[in-house]
Design an enzyme around this catalytic site. Structure first.
Site, short mmCIF file in Angstrom:
data_model
loop_
_atom_site.label_atom_id
_atom_site.label_comp_id
_atom_site.label_asym_id
_atom_site.label_seq_id
_atom_site.Cartn_x
_atom_site.Cartn_y
_atom_site.Cartn_z
N LYS A 152 76.30 22.67 59.82
CA LYS A 152 74.84 22.61 59.87
C LYS A 152 74.41 21.19 60.21
O LYS A 152 75.17 20.24 60.01
CB LYS A 152 74.26 22.98 58.49
CG LYS A 152 74.42 24.43 58.09
CD LYS A 152 73.82 24.68 56.72
CE LYS A 152 74.05 26.09 56.25
NZ LYS A 152 73.32 27.12 57.01
N ARG B 238 78.23 36.90 54.60
CA ARG B 238 78.58 38.30 54.87
C ARG B 238 80.09 38.52 54.79
O ARG B 238 80.54 39.60 54.43
CB ARG B 238 77.98 38.73 56.23
CG ARG B 238 78.43 37.91 57.39
CD ARG B 238 77.49 38.02 58.60
NE ARG B 238 76.30 37.17 58.48
CZ ARG B 238 75.39 37.02 59.42
NH1 ARG B 238 75.50 37.67 60.57
NH2 ARG B 238 74.35 36.23 59.24
N1 BES Z 1 73.22 30.25 53.62
C1 BES Z 1 72.80 30.48 54.94
C2 BES Z 1 71.45 31.19 55.04
C3 BES Z 1 70.24 30.42 54.54
C4 BES Z 1 69.43 29.75 55.42
C5 BES Z 1 69.89 30.46 53.21
C6 BES Z 1 68.30 29.10 54.97
C7 BES Z 1 68.77 29.80 52.76
C8 BES Z 1 67.97 29.13 53.63
C9 BES Z 1 73.82 31.32 55.70
O1 BES Z 1 75.12 31.20 55.28
C10 BES Z 1 73.76 30.90 57.13
O2 BES Z 1 74.07 29.77 57.38
N2 BES Z 1 73.36 31.80 58.02
C11 BES Z 1 73.24 31.51 59.40
C12 BES Z 1 73.77 32.67 60.19
C13 BES Z 1 73.82 32.41 61.67
C14 BES Z 1 74.93 31.44 62.00
C15 BES Z 1 74.05 33.72 62.39
C16 BES Z 1 71.77 31.29 59.73
O3 BES Z 1 70.94 32.07 59.26
O4 BES Z 1 71.46 30.32 60.42
ZN ZN Z 2 76.16 29.60 56.25
#
Ligand code: BES
Ligand code: ZN
Ligand code: ZN
Length: 499
Positions: free
Chosen positions: A280, A354
Site C-alpha cells: 500500500k 478473502r
Molecule cells: N484491508 C483492506 C481493505 C480496507 C480498505 C479496509 C480501506 C479498510 C479501509 C483489504 O485487505 C485490501 O487491501 N483490499 C484491496 C483489494 C484490492 C487490491 C482488490 C482494496 O480494497 O484496495
Molecule cells: Zn489488503
C-alpha cells in the site's frame, strides 16, 4: 461510570447536571420537562424563547438553577422533529448529555428517560439506548498516554435515569442491564482495534481469546502454523508467509447446557495489513492496524455471551496473521490451496482478507452450522460505494439476510444489502487455479463475496464488509469517538438474542 435507574422525582433529585429533552418547535414543554420548568418558575420557557432554542436534534440549552432545585444545572437537549424520532435519537441525546456533563465537570447526572413519554418508545428500549449512548460516549483509549493525557478529561461517576412510575422504572432497569452489556462488549472491541499493531499481534489476539475462555461456558482452541498445515490451510498460511509474527488460528466456543441452534461467527483478523508485496502507499497504510476489526467484533460478542445465557451454541473463528512483504512473502502469481481443496491464484497480495477467510469459512463449515456470519474489513470498494457509516451486506440466504438486517436496525448499526451477482463470476476465473483473488477494481466488494461463497459449502451465510464503519477518522456521531468503533458487536448480539 455507572448507569442506573431510580424511582423518583427529577425536580427533587440532587445532581451536578439534570438533563431533559424537547421536540422541535415545542414552545411549552409538558411531562418531565414541564415539571422541571414549573420548579424553575418558568425559567426554561423563558429561555427557550430568548435563546431561540428550537429543539433541533442535538441542540442544547444549559441553565444554572441557583438553588431553585437540588440539581446544580439543567441541560435541555433538542430531539429534532417528532416524525423523525427513533431509538437512535435517544442514543445520541444521551451521549450529548454525557459530553456536556464532562464539559461542565459534573460528577453526577440525573436524567429523564428520553423518548418514553410523547416519543412513544417502550421504557425498556429507551433505557437500553440511553445506557449505550452514555457508556459509548464516555469511551476513551488512554492506555498509552501519560498521566497528563489521562486526567485531561473530567469524568462522570454516576448517570441516573430518574423515573416516577415504578413499573416503567422496572422495565427501564432491564433495558439498562442489556444496554450496558452491549456497550461494554463494544468498548472491548474498540480497545482491541485501537491497540497499536506491534502490541496486538496474532499471538496477543490469541491470548485475548484464552482470557475469554476462562469464563465458564467459553472455551478456546488455538491452532499454530503446524496445526494449520496439518489441516491443509494453505490459503491462510500463504498470507502469513511474509510475516515474522507467528500466525494463530483461533476457535472460540460458547456452549450452553441446552441449545437450539449452532451459529458460527467469523472475523477477519489481519493485525496489520501493509498490502504485502503489492504494498500500500503511505496513506493507505496509516489505519491498517484496524484490519482485525472483524476479529475484535467476534471477541466482543464472546465477552458478552456468558452474561446473556442464550440457548444458542456459538463458535467464533479468527484466522489471524499480519500481511507483510519480505523475502518469504507470498507473491502475485502464486497459487494457494484452501482447506476445502479449492485453489486461488494470487493476483494482488493486498486482497489478503478473502484468502484468509477462505480457510476460516471452510473450517466453519466442518462445524455443521445452522448459520454462518462473517465480518471483515474486506474492501475499499465498499467504502467507495457506501461511505463510512454503512456496512455492505451480502449473502446466499434470504431468511438469514433479513434476520441480520433486522438485528442491525434494532442495534442502531447501518447495513445495506448488495447483490451476490453471479453474472460477475467470470471476473474471478483463473487460467491456472480454481479462481483468482481479484477480478478488477469494479465491484470488488461483490467479486470478493463471490470468492467467499466458494468456501461456505452451501450453508446459510451472510458476509458483512465493515471496512467503512469499523473505523472513524473523526467523531461523526455523538457516541462514536475517533478510532475503532466496535461495529458489528451490537448487531451480532441482537441477532443472537432474537434467535
Ligand atoms: N484491508 C483492506 C481493505 C480496507 C480498505 C479496509 C480501506 C479498510 C479501509 C483489504 O485487505 C485490501 O487491501 N483490499 C484491496 C483489494 C484490492 C487490491 C482488490 C482494496 O480494497 O484496495
Ligand atoms: Zn489488503
Ligand atoms: Zn486487509
Amino acid at each position: 461510570m455507572k448507569v442506573s435507574v431510580k424511582v423518583g422525582d427529577l425536580t427533587k433529585t440532587p445532581a451536578g447536571l439534570l438533563t431533559t429533552s424537547l421536540f422541535e418547535d415545542v414552545k411549552n414543554p409538558g411531562g418531565a420537562t414541564g415539571a422541571v420548568d414549573t420548579a424553575l418558575k418558568g425559567l426554561l420557557t423563558e429561555l427557550i424563547k430568548e435563546e431561540h432554542f428550537e429543539g433541533k436534534e442535538g441542540q442544547v440549552l444549559l441553565v444554572q438553577t441557583h438553588g431553585k432545585i437540588p440539581a446544580k444545572r439543567v441541560l435541555l437537549v433538542g430531539l429534532g422533529k417528532q416524525e423523525r424520532f427513533s431509538v437512535e435519537t435517544i442514543r445520541k441525546t444521551a451521549a450529548v448529555s454525557l459530553k456536556k456533563a464532562k464539559e461542565v465537570a459534573a460528577k453526577t447526572v440525573a436524567s429523564v428517560l428520553h423518548g418514553a413519554g410523547t416519543g412513544g418508545i417502550k421504557p425498556e428500549q429507551a433505557a437500553e439506548a440511553m445506557a449505550e449512548g452514555v457508556l459509548l460516549a464516555s469511551y476513551q483509549f488512554s492506555k498509552h498516554k501519560g498521566t497528563d493525557g489521562k486526567d485531561a478529561e473530567h469524568s462522570v461517576s454516576d448517570f441516573a435515569i430518574i423515573e416516577q412510575d415504578a413499573k416503567k422504572a422496572h422495565a427501564a432497569t432491564r433495558g439498562v442491564v442489556e444496554g450496558t452489556i452491549d456497550a461494554q462488549a463494544t468498548m472491548y472491541a474498540r480497545d482491541l482495534v485501537n491497540e497499536p499493531p506491534s502490541y496486538l499481534t496474532p499471538t496477543a489476539l490469541a491470548e485475548e481469546a484464552k482470557k475469554l475462555a476462562k469464563i465458564p461456558g467459553v472455551s478456546a482452541i488455538i491452532l499454530d502454523r503446524k496445526d494449520c498445515e496439518k489441516l491443509g490451510m494453505g490459503a491462510f498460511l500463504g498470507v502469513a508467509k511474509g510475516s515474522d509474527e507467528p500466525p494463530k488460528f483461533i476457535h472460540l466456543r460458547y456452549k450452553p447446557a441446552k441449545s437450539r441452534q449452532r451459529v458460527v461467527i467469523i472475523g477477519k483478523g489481519i493485525t496489520f495489513d501493509s498490502g504485502g508485496l503489492s504494498i500500500k502507499d503511505r496513506k493507505g497504510m496509516i489505519t491498517m492496524k484496524m484490519d482485525m476489526a472483524g476479529a475484535s467484533a467476534v471477541l466482543g460478542v464472546f465477552s458478552a455471551l456468558p452474561k446473556l445465557k442464550l440457548p444458542i451454541e456459538v463458535h467464533g473463528i479468527i484466522a489471524s496473521t499480519e500481511n507483510m512483504p519480505s523475502g518469504q512473502a507470498y507473491k502475485p502469481g502464486d497459487v494457494v490451496k484452501a482447506m476445502n481443496g479449492k485453489t486461488i491464484e494470487v493476483i494482488d497480495t493486498d486482497a489478503e482478507g478473502r484468502i484468509t477467510l477462505a480457510d476460516a469459512l471452510s473450517y466453519g463449515v466442518t462445524l455443521k452450522p445452522d448459520a454462518m456470519i462473517d465480518l471483515a474489513t474486506l474492501t475499499g470498494s465498499v467504502v467507495a460505494g457506501l461511505g463510512d457509516l454503512y456496512a455492505g451486506m451480502i449473502g446466499n440466504n434470504r431468511f438469514l439476510l433479513d434476520q441480520v438486517k433486522t438485528a442491525a436496525k434494532d442495534a442502531g448499526e447501518h447495513v445495506w444489502e448488495l447483490p451476490l451477482a453471479q453474472e460477475y463470476k467470470d471476473l474471478i476465473k483463473s487460467h491456472v487455479a480454481d479462481m483468482k483473488n481479484v477480478g478488477g477494481r469494479e465491484g470488488d466488494v461483490i467479486n470478493a463475496s463471490l470468492l467467499l461463497e466458494e468456501f461456505v459449502g452451501g450453508k446459510p451465510w451472510v458476509h458483512l464488509d465493515i471496512a467503512g464503519p469499523a473505523w472513524a477518522d473523526k467523531p461523526t456521531v455523538s457516541y462514536i469517538s475517533e478510532g475503532g468503533t466496535g461495529f458489528g458487536v451490537r448487531t451480532l448480539l441482537h441477532y443472537l438474542r432474537a434467535l
